[in-house]
Design a protein around this motif. Structure first.
Motif, PDB file in Angstrom:
ATOM      1  N   GLY A 114      30.773  -0.479 -35.679  1.00 31.47           N
ATOM      2  CA  GLY A 114      30.462   0.534 -35.689  1.00 31.47           C
ATOM      3  C   GLY A 114      31.298   1.873 -35.360  1.00 31.47           C
ATOM      4  N   GLU A 115      32.558   1.617 -35.320  1.00 34.64           N
ATOM      5  CA  GLU A 115      33.710   2.329 -35.349  1.00 34.64           C
ATOM      6  C   GLU A 115      34.083   3.045 -36.871  1.00 34.64           C
ATOM      7  OE1 GLU A 115      36.968   0.018 -33.985  1.00 34.64           O
ATOM      8  OE2 GLU A 115      35.956  -0.481 -32.154  1.00 34.64           O
ATOM      9  N   GLY A 160      34.501  12.125 -33.125  1.00 37.90           N
ATOM     10  CA  GLY A 160      34.324  10.680 -32.876  1.00 37.90           C
ATOM     11  C   GLY A 160      35.615  10.054 -32.406  1.00 37.90           C
ATOM     12  N   SER A 161      36.469  10.854 -31.531  1.00 34.92           N
ATOM     13  CA  SER A 161      37.443  10.371 -30.978  1.00 34.92           C
ATOM     14  C   SER A 161      37.141   9.679 -29.540  1.00 34.92           C
ATOM     15  CB  SER A 161      38.634  11.447 -30.475  1.00 34.92           C
ATOM     16  OG  SER A 161      38.100  12.495 -29.752  1.00 34.92           O
ATOM     17  N   GLY A 162      35.917   9.772 -29.098  1.00 34.13           N
ATOM     18  CA  GLY A 162      35.259   9.178 -28.063  1.00 34.13           C
ATOM     19  C   GLY A 162      33.735   8.889 -28.186  1.00 34.13           C
ATOM     20  N   PRO A 163      33.038   8.748 -27.278  1.00 32.24           N
ATOM     21  CA  PRO A 163      31.619   8.247 -27.339  1.00 32.24           C
ATOM     22  C   PRO A 163      30.768   9.723 -27.832  1.00 32.24           C
ATOM     23  CG  PRO A 163      32.338   7.422 -25.266  1.00 32.24           C
ATOM     24  CD  PRO A 163      33.593   8.241 -25.804  1.00 32.24           C
ATOM     25  N   LEU A 164      29.748   9.369 -28.677  1.00 30.26           N
ATOM     26  CA  LEU A 164      28.987  10.604 -29.227  1.00 30.26           C
ATOM     27  C   LEU A 164      28.806  11.383 -27.988  1.00 30.26           C
ATOM     28  CD1 LEU A 164      27.011   8.947 -31.993  1.00 30.26           C
ATOM     29  CD2 LEU A 164      28.835  10.722 -32.461  1.00 30.26           C
ATOM     30  N   SER A 165      28.753  12.680 -28.107  1.00 28.66           N
ATOM     31  CA  SER A 165      28.310  13.601 -26.902  1.00 28.66           C
ATOM     32  C   SER A 165      27.786  14.872 -27.584  1.00 28.66           C
ATOM     33  CB  SER A 165      29.259  13.833 -25.997  1.00 28.66           C
ATOM     34  OG  SER A 165      29.048  14.620 -24.973  1.00 28.66           O
ATOM     35  N   ALA A 166      26.768  15.499 -27.005  1.00 19.17           N
ATOM     36  CA  ALA A 166      26.061  16.533 -27.296  1.00 19.17           C
ATOM     37  C   ALA A 166      27.128  17.706 -27.404  1.00 19.17           C
ATOM     38  CB  ALA A 166      25.057  17.090 -26.648  1.00 19.17           C
ATOM     39  N   ALA A 210      22.290   6.331 -35.798  1.00 15.99           N
ATOM     40  CA  ALA A 210      23.895   6.426 -35.675  1.00 15.99           C
ATOM     41  C   ALA A 210      24.242   5.427 -34.593  1.00 15.99           C
ATOM     42  CB  ALA A 210      24.259   7.752 -35.263  1.00 15.99           C
ATOM     43  N   PRO A 211      25.296   4.542 -34.904  1.00 17.38           N
ATOM     44  CA  PRO A 211      25.928   3.704 -34.049  1.00 17.38           C
ATOM     45  C   PRO A 211      26.466   4.260 -32.900  1.00 17.38           C
ATOM     46  CG  PRO A 211      27.136   3.679 -36.027  1.00 17.38           C
ATOM     47  CD  PRO A 211      26.001   4.445 -36.156  1.00 17.38           C
ATOM     48  N   GLY A 212      26.194   3.701 -31.625  1.00 20.04           N
ATOM     49  CA  GLY A 212      26.747   4.291 -30.083  1.00 20.04           C
ATOM     50  C   GLY A 212      25.889   5.701 -29.827  1.00 20.04           C
ATOM     51  N   MET A 213      24.958   5.854 -30.377  1.00 15.68           N
ATOM     52  CA  MET A 213      23.955   7.274 -30.005  1.00 15.68           C
ATOM     53  C   MET A 213      23.195   6.837 -28.833  1.00 15.68           C
ATOM     54  SD  MET A 213      23.093  10.228 -30.744  1.00 15.68           S
ATOM     55  CE  MET A 213      23.550  10.797 -32.259  1.00 15.68           C
ATOM     56  N   ASP A 214      23.465   7.581 -27.713  1.00 16.83           N
ATOM     57  CA  ASP A 214      22.448   7.287 -26.709  1.00 16.83           C
ATOM     58  C   ASP A 214      21.385   8.228 -26.500  1.00 16.83           C
ATOM     59  OD1 ASP A 214      23.102   9.908 -24.778  1.00 16.83           O
ATOM     60  OD2 ASP A 214      24.971   9.246 -25.610  1.00 16.83           O
ATOM     61  N   PRO A 215      20.207   7.690 -25.755  1.00 19.70           N
ATOM     62  CA  PRO A 215      19.250   8.789 -25.803  1.00 19.70           C
ATOM     63  C   PRO A 215      19.194  10.180 -25.405  1.00 19.70           C
ATOM     64  CG  PRO A 215      18.828   6.435 -24.932  1.00 19.70           C
ATOM     65  CD  PRO A 215      19.991   6.513 -24.968  1.00 19.70           C
ATOM     66  N   ALA A 216      20.014  10.493 -24.502  1.00 20.68           N
ATOM     67  CA  ALA A 216      20.200  11.900 -23.989  1.00 20.68           C
ATOM     68  C   ALA A 216      20.936  12.642 -25.229  1.00 20.68           C
ATOM     69  CB  ALA A 216      21.128  11.841 -22.882  1.00 20.68           C
ATOM     70  N   THR A 217      21.882  12.194 -25.952  1.00 22.76           N
ATOM     71  CA  THR A 217      22.678  12.761 -26.934  1.00 22.76           C
ATOM     72  C   THR A 217      21.720  12.841 -28.101  1.00 22.76           C
ATOM     73  OG1 THR A 217      24.778  11.837 -26.384  1.00 22.76           O
ATOM     74  CG2 THR A 217      24.585  12.822 -28.230  1.00 22.76           C
ATOM     75  N   ARG A 218      20.931  12.023 -28.404  1.00 22.13           N
ATOM     76  CA  ARG A 218      19.890  11.684 -29.374  1.00 22.13           C
ATOM     77  C   ARG A 218      18.964  13.035 -29.266  1.00 22.13           C
ATOM     78  NH1 ARG A 218      18.137   6.923 -29.946  1.00 22.13           N
ATOM     79  NH2 ARG A 218      19.502   6.651 -31.905  1.00 22.13           N
TER      80      ARG A 218
END
Length: 623
Positions: free
Chosen positions: A437-438, A280-286, A244-252
């Protein structure tokens, strides 16, 4: 290891399973309906069994016939693919009861995840975050309205047994809730035989993130990372990608770990997908990502996961069903590069994405892509099933590399005479927001007309096509008023177009130009994923629909309701030859000139595609 396998499906997924099974040395058995007697999956399999008439409910959905076919052919196992009976727990149990191996999850796991409300309760108990909402047994309109007020608007009404976007209504105003509830329940009852609903908070700028999970009978469960399926039209996925675009390691890590917990909660065996909805209104977050549902089968978009992990998921399914442990552990699974997939459909974006059925005469895609398909040139896209032509997948070191390759492969495609969504897909892939990627599930609805492909070829494309016709020397006898400023008439995908040809013909004389393919006396113009068929229009007669060689061409998809002549019969200019019923209207196709019916391909009651040659009249010689 399983030695023989029956595939209880058709088309692309049946062909996909056959390829892997063959590579593993497993004998394959296909099933087919009347409409699929000559289909690719039937020819690829080692053996094939007829299971009924064309409608799926009378063939592919009749579990007893599928099991009887397996027994008759000595198949050891049944793979359901996706769709049809793949998530039918009763069918899975009947396969097991027949002494066959079911290539899929245990029936109890399918049942546990089959109803959205029960699944959400189960996930809550397993510590998997779920979307705020109401899952109660009290289904009275009054209670549901109170719960909707408590959740807050906008909110979503969803059928507990729903899927594929059916039984789902967004409500923005309390005044509209009662009507939306009635509509949702009516659709749910008709589609799933269950009108119970649940309520959910509507997520702003929602993104659809799903995690591929896999379990075996030895207690092992792994994830194969996430996919982003946010680009959707009317709740149907259009473009899928991994990761997924914008997915950081911690959230993944948090989302994938939650997916594994979800699979363990239902003692899951085989391939499955845990679907999440993210804000999706901001960065991906768990903490802004919630469980939505589980698909207890292989997904249509599984190739993008295969591309980034190097894993053949169908092979894993067959090994796990044979009792083997998972081939890899979690720490052996890694992500390499980026992959994208689109679903190429025979449908017309200009006509509300209505299916375009009929014969597929040309089917060519650009290079650098994987094509999973169940059709080939000469095949017929049937009105009885989903009109998907192929899944087109690309893989590259970066997201942009994968996107560029996919866009190029579609843009250079030649598919005729059926209309397709290839041009629409090119527009979506090249849209600035998607490139950046938006993405969210509302992007296509917001952009609307900006994603619609061109209705006509460009002037340059038309000129190149005219040059191709000249180079092919098929305009003999084609009348121009003057050498430089002549007016010519052409049939362009069933519509008559008139253009000044002097300059175009002069510039393109003797060369075909890029983006054109000469096929007899017709030229295919290909631009940005769109393919048009251009034919010289020789005679002015009303309803003639005649090409330069006297061919009578179907101006649009339809049904032949009358054939007024016989092959070899003499006819006069303007005489009715055929009657075509299309778009709820009757269209008379007449002789372009005096002559003889040299060819007659139309049959009363037969379905025909746009551009099909229905008859050909040979011009009478001057006496």
């Amino acid at each position: 290891m399983i030695q023989s396998l029956l595939i209880a499906n058709r088309g692309e997924i049946a062909c996909r399973i056959i390829r892997t099974a063959r590579a593993m040395g497993i004998r394959t058995v296909a099933v087919y309906s009347d409409a699929d007697a000559g289909a690719l999956h039937v020819r690829l399999a080692d053996e094939a069994v007829h299971v009924g008439p064309s409608p799926a409910r009378e063939s592919y959905l009749v579990g007893e016939r599928i099991i009887a076919a397996a027994r008759a052919t000595g198949a050891e196992a049944v793979h359901p693919g996706y769709g049809f009976l793949s998530e039918n727990a009763a069918f899975a149990q009947s396969v097991i009861d027949a002494g066959l191996v079911w290539v899929g999850p245990r029936p109890a796991s399918i049942t546990a995840m089959g109803l959205k409300d029960a699944a959400k309760r189960l996930m809550q108990d397993a510590g998997v975050p779920t979307t705020p909402g109401y899952l109660g047994e009290d289904q009275s309109p009054e209670r549901l309205a109170r719960e909707a007020d408590a959740i807050g608007y906008p909110m979503l009404i969803k059928a507990v047994a729903g899927g594929g976007g059916k039984g789902m209504r967004r409500v923005d105003d309390p005044a509209d809730f009662a009507e939306a509830l009635v509509s949702c329940r009516r659709e749910a009852s008709a589609s799933f035989g269950n009108d119970h609903v649940l309520l959910e908070k509507w997520i702003t700028n929602p993104r659809h993130i799903e995690v591929q999970v896999f379990g075996d009978a030895h207690g092992n469960v792994v994830h194969l990372f996430e996919r982003d399926c946010s680009l959707q039209r009317r709740h149907q996925k259009v473009i899928e990608e991994a990761p997924a675009p914008g997915m950081d390691p911690a959230t993944r890590a948090a989302i994938c770990d939650a997916a594994v917990r979800a699979a363990r909660a239902v003692d899951y065996v085989g391939a499955g997908t845990i679907e999440f909805i993210a804000d999706g209104s901001g960065p991906l977050s768990a903490d802004r990502t919630w469980f939505m549902e589980m698909n207890t089968r292989l997904q249509v978009e599984h190739p993008v996961t295969e591309a980034i992990t190097g894993v053949d998921l169908v092979e894993w399914q067959l090994r796990v069903a044979s009792g083997e442990p998972l081939p890899l552990t979690q720490d052996q699974l890694t992500i390499t590069g980026h992959a994208m997939e689109v679903r190429l459909y025979a449908e017309d974006p200009a006509k509300g994405f209505l299916p375009s059925i009929g014969r597929l005469d040309r089917f060519r895609l650009g290079e650098g892509c994987r094509v999973d398909t169940g059709v080939e040139e000469g095949a017929t896209i049937s009105p009885f099933y989903d009109p998907m032509i192929a899944k087109v997948i690309t893989h590259g070191p970066t997201r942009e590399a994968a996107r560029g390759r996919l866009s190029a492969a579609l843009a250079t495609s030649v598919i005729s005479p059926l209309r397709t969504n290839a041009g629409f897909l090119v527009k979506a892939l090249d849209h600035p927001a998607f490139v950046a990627g938006e993405v969210d599930t509302g992007l296509i609805a917001r952009e609307g007309e900006a994603l619609m492909p061109a209705a006509m070829p460009s002037e340059a494309g038309f000129a190149a096509a005219a040059g191709a016709l000249v180079a092919g020397d098929v305009l003999g006898g084609f009348r121009l008023n003057a050498a430089r400023r002549g007016t010519g008439r052409f049939l362009l995908d069933g519509a008559v177009v008139e253009t000044s040809l002097g300059g175009a013909l002069r510039q393109a004389q003797g060369e075909r130009g890029e983006g054109t393919t000469l096929t007899g006396d017709r030229v295919l113009i290909s631009e940005a994923g769109q393919t048009w068929q251009l034919t010289p229009w020789r005679v002015d007669g009303k309803g003639a629909a005649a090409a330069g060689d006297g061919s009578i061409i179907s101006p649009m998809p339809g049904r032949i309701i009358a054939v007024a002549v016989l092959q070899g019969e003499q006819v006069v200019k303007g005489q009715k030859l055929l009657t075509l019923e299309a778009m709820k209207m009757e269209h008379s196709l007449v002789a372009p000139y005096d002559g003889v019916v040299a060819e007659l391909n139309a049959v009363e009651g037969g379905q025909v595609s746009e551009g099909a040659v229905l008859a050909r009249v040979t011009e009478a010689e001057a006496g």
